[in-house]
Design an enzyme around this catalytic site. Sequence first.
Site, PDB file in Angstrom:
ATOM      1  N   SER A 126      -2.937   1.758  -5.800  1.00 25.86           N
ATOM      2  CA  SER A 126      -3.151   3.180  -5.549  1.00 25.86           C
ATOM      3  C   SER A 126      -4.622   3.530  -5.720  1.00 25.86           C
ATOM      4  O   SER A 126      -5.343   2.890  -6.497  1.00 25.86           O
ATOM      5  CB  SER A 126      -2.321   3.953  -6.574  1.00 25.86           C
ATOM      6  OG  SER A 126      -2.777   5.276  -6.674  1.00 25.86           O
ATOM      7  N   TYR A 152       0.703   6.021 -15.619  1.00 32.88           N
ATOM      8  CA  TYR A 152       1.014   5.533 -14.266  1.00 32.88           C
ATOM      9  C   TYR A 152      -0.213   4.834 -13.683  1.00 32.88           C
ATOM     10  O   TYR A 152      -0.129   3.709 -13.169  1.00 32.88           O
ATOM     11  CB  TYR A 152       1.438   6.702 -13.355  1.00 32.88           C
ATOM     12  CG  TYR A 152       1.345   6.355 -11.894  1.00 32.88           C
ATOM     13  CD1 TYR A 152       2.327   5.578 -11.285  1.00 32.88           C
ATOM     14  CD2 TYR A 152       0.248   6.758 -11.124  1.00 32.88           C
ATOM     15  CE1 TYR A 152       2.219   5.221  -9.940  1.00 32.88           C
ATOM     16  CE2 TYR A 152       0.132   6.405  -9.798  1.00 32.88           C
ATOM     17  CZ  TYR A 152       1.118   5.636  -9.208  1.00 32.88           C
ATOM     18  OH  TYR A 152       0.990   5.270  -7.895  1.00 32.88           O
ATOM     19  N   LYS A 156      -1.076   0.682 -12.434  1.00 34.75           N
ATOM     20  CA  LYS A 156      -1.638   0.161 -11.173  1.00 34.75           C
ATOM     21  C   LYS A 156      -2.929  -0.624 -11.461  1.00 34.75           C
ATOM     22  O   LYS A 156      -3.179  -1.679 -10.893  1.00 34.75           O
ATOM     23  CB  LYS A 156      -1.918   1.316 -10.197  1.00 34.75           C
ATOM     24  CG  LYS A 156      -0.661   2.036  -9.746  1.00 34.75           C
ATOM     25  CD  LYS A 156       0.288   1.098  -9.003  1.00 34.75           C
ATOM     26  CE  LYS A 156       1.624   1.735  -8.701  1.00 34.75           C
ATOM     27  NZ  LYS A 156       2.619   0.808  -8.154  1.00 34.75           N
TER      28      LYS A 156
END
Length: 341
Positions: A126, A152, A156
């Site tokens: 991302s 989050y 990634k």
Amino acid sequence: MRKKVLVTGGAGYIGSHTVVELFNAGYQPIILDDFRNSDESVLDGISQIIGSKPELLRGDVCDTNLLSKFIKENEICGIIHFAAYKAVGESVEKPLNYYQNNLEGLVAVLKVVSMHPEITFVFSSSCTVYGEPFGQKEVTEKTERSIPTSPYGYTKWLGEQIINDVFNSNADLRLMSLRYFNPIGAHESAAIGELPIGKPNNLLPFITQTAAGLHDQLTIFGNDYPTIDGTCVRDYIHVVDLAEAHVKALDFLVKESKGCHEVVNIGTGKGSSVLEMVRAFEQVNQVKLNYEFGPKRAGDVIEIYANVDYAKELLAWQANKTITDAVRDAWNWEKLIRSIE
Ligand code: UDP
């Protein structure tokens, strides 16, 4: 004979669109999903488009026994790994769920890939890994990654790091991390699209749900940022373009003779502000949207969009669809699932 590809999280938003594009490109996608964040009706949607029910392996991506058994019984050319939690706000409230699920799932899949170097691997990364690119709105893959602003984001960031380390330990592996910008829209048939669980955090599902009457109004988070109109700028990419990028990534890895860990931005190369998105939605769909300006959302990046030169060079891929296509397709999908004429 179609080459088999395992698509973890293949019943999810990006996964389901990728399953369709893999099939269209001549691959045989097999979905691995336990439907914890998706609905089984997506399988009917996919079959409406491709003409048959996609193959399904029901289960948890962290289940290494399930993965090993599947690999023993099936010859696959690649794994595209989507299965992960993705809500930034939720990750702040439940960090351990995010670290456990996102990292354990990745490690489970990479263990299989390490034992079977003939299997190629594509990871959903991302643009969150860039954080706030101060002074540089257009980011290339060489732009330094920042400290992520949420658990989050860390999953990634760490995910890419884990893949790097695995590659350093075995240079024969063929691996790719795709750094997605902001996926929006739905399949133009309206047979599949985004199905957020609970109140959506992302902009476009909130817009379509507000237009459908599920929320009184959209709150635009902040209007005095140093951008074109004071609202934040993102690179919104049509989910079908993003799905096609996965097919190109797999095509590349399958043909590649030497090991690699390629990292590629997948965006349009163009930024749009929140207000521009709202206006595009209203204009294209001829729908009036009730919105207000509210306080800034903590942790929001001000302005970021992709430099897409490397995707063009390496994968011969570029986004073809426009914001107009995306807001139209997203609205058609929302109307269909809410039975709006
Ligand atoms: N946004 C907004 N209202 C909402 C949801 C999002 O103004 O209800 C804004 C948000 O502040 C950001 C942009 O829309 O500037 C994109 O947000 P999203 O959560 O979709 O993506 P991300 O911030 O993760 O790039």
